[in-house]
Design an enzyme around this catalytic site. Structure first.
Site, short mmCIF file in Angstrom:
data_model
loop_
_atom_site.label_atom_id
_atom_site.label_comp_id
_atom_site.label_asym_id
_atom_site.label_seq_id
_atom_site.Cartn_x
_atom_site.Cartn_y
_atom_site.Cartn_z
CG LEU A 201 -1.90 -1.13 1.37
CD1 LEU A 201 -2.56 -1.09 2.73
CD2 LEU A 201 -2.93 -1.06 0.27
CG ASP B 146 5.26 14.06 13.09
OD1 ASP B 146 5.57 15.19 12.65
OD2 ASP B 146 5.52 13.00 12.50
#
Length: 399
Positions: free
Chosen positions: A73, A202
């Site tokens: 993916l 993040d």
């Protein structure tokens, strides 16, 4: 080590680099230079209280068809992400196309200090359950193998929906952008709550994933930190994150607070309404930093239209555009104390989620109404690869 689960595009995720605040250099020749300092939740070993499935490596090999290339993916600094299938009840590997779809992230064994990030991901996501956090189903810790098993997120990352360009897809609509913003804000608010007290550290568009109904979920907890406790006002840590999203006071001092996440949210919300990346060296001089260019316009009701994505024309009211820009503007305050909490941001964004039957006349810079894009118009975009793994982003320098 952002996770993204959709169509196949090979790329690298952002790299995190840094130096401890005590001045010790942790740099190497590897692109993965440093990792998360130990926290009470990620130090040493997997928490025994976690309700996670422990998969065998052979189970995951079967589930992903032996990690075949056509099952990939996406790829990042952490390793590769593969599509797999398991039985919904027993979690045993099943034939491709049967059972529950999963995303399996496999640690690259050459990844520098990847185990610590892997462990942080297990210990944070493993103990939390929230609609706006990606569900971690289980893990594999066998010999040198480190894997994570997640729910599959069919529409991929918010980053790709915002910034992919091409004639084969329609841009994410105004209403879906607000829906995604609210979902991401709820995820951060949950992490910042008095019970949880976690700083995400993040937050960026590549770490916000979308399910089939465009509900936003936060992924990638490799850099997450426990927040300050007792009478402490902040956590002192090495500076880590991604260029363009990191709060200025954290960059300058290494002092991390929940308001650091709020600043990052302000950057992402600005990206969402403008359709532009936080940092883009290809833009003309003076516009490389989206925040620096846009801030002078964001507090003015009319000038804010210079910031709004032109592809959204006719889909919003001037009042709504100003309200969303104002939320971003306050999140981007230089002084952390002037930034709202994420709980306050959630309340403000909830007010802007308009019921379809009461939605007012939309703004058009040409004085005419234009057809509003429907969420269904994005199906072709996803089929064309819109939800693919995010492109690399520059990491912060050693600090």
């Amino acid at each position: 080590m952002g996770v993204c689960f959709s169509t196949e595009i090979k790329d690298k995720s952002s790299f995190h680099t840094g130096v401890d605040t005590d001045g010790n250099d942790h740099s190497t020749n590897s692109s993965k230079v440093s990792s998360v300092p130990p926290t009470p939740r990620s130090e040493g070993e997997i928490l025994q209280s976690l309700n996670l499935k422990s998969f065998s490596f052979s189970d995951l090999k079967t589930s992903t068809r032996n990690f075949r290339p056509d099952s990939v993916l996406g790829e990042g600094g952490f390793g590769s992400v593969f599509k797999g299938w398991i039985d919904e009840q027993s979690f045993a590997a099943t034939k491709p196309g049967t059972g529950m779809v999963i995303a399996v992230k496999k640690l690259n064994q050459e990844s520098f200090q990847g185990h610590r990030e892997w462990l942080a991901e297990v210990n944070y996501l493993g103990q939390f359950s929230h609609p706006n956090l990606v569900q971690l189903i289980g893990y594999c810790l066998e010999d040198e193998q480190r894997l994570l098993v997640y729910e599959f997120m069919p529409r991929g990352s918010l980053e790709n929906h915002l910034f992919r360009r091409g004639s084969y897809f329609q841009p994410l609509s105004w209403s879906l952008r607000l829906k995604a913003a609210l979902g991401a804000a709820k995820g951060l608010a949950f992490l910042h709550s008095a019970k949880t007290k976690v700083i995400y550290r993040d937050f960026k568009t590549s770490n916000v994933l979308l399910d089939s109904n465009y509900n936003a979920k936060l992924s990638d907890f490799g850099l997450a930190k426990d927040g300050p406790i007792g009478d402490k006002s902040h956590v002192s840590t090495r500076v880590m994150g991604t260029y363009g999203y990191t709060a200025p006071e954290y960059l300058a001092t290494g002092h991390l607070t929940s308001k650091s996440d709020v600043y990052s949210f302000g950057v992402v919300l600005l990206e969402m309404i403008s359709g532009q990346r936080a940092i883009d060296k290809n833009r003309q001089f003076g516009k490389h930093s989206l925040v620096e260019w846009a801030k002078p316009y964001m507090a003015h009701k009319r000038k804010v239209l210079r910031v709004i994505d032109s592809r959204l024309e006719g889909q919003y009211t001037l009042e709504a555009a100003h309200a969303v820009a104002n939320i971003s503007y306050r999140c981007l305050s230089i002084e952390p104390r002037f930034r709202p909490s994420m709980a306050e941001v959630v309340k403000e964004l909830e007010k802007l989620q308009e019921p379809k039957e009461t939605r007012p006349r939309r703004h058009s810079s040409h004085g005419t109404r234009t057809r509003r894009l429907s969420s269904g118009g994005l199906a072709a975009a996803d089929d064309a690869g819109l939800g693919a793994y995010p492109r690399p982003q520059a990491s912060l320098p050693s600090k």
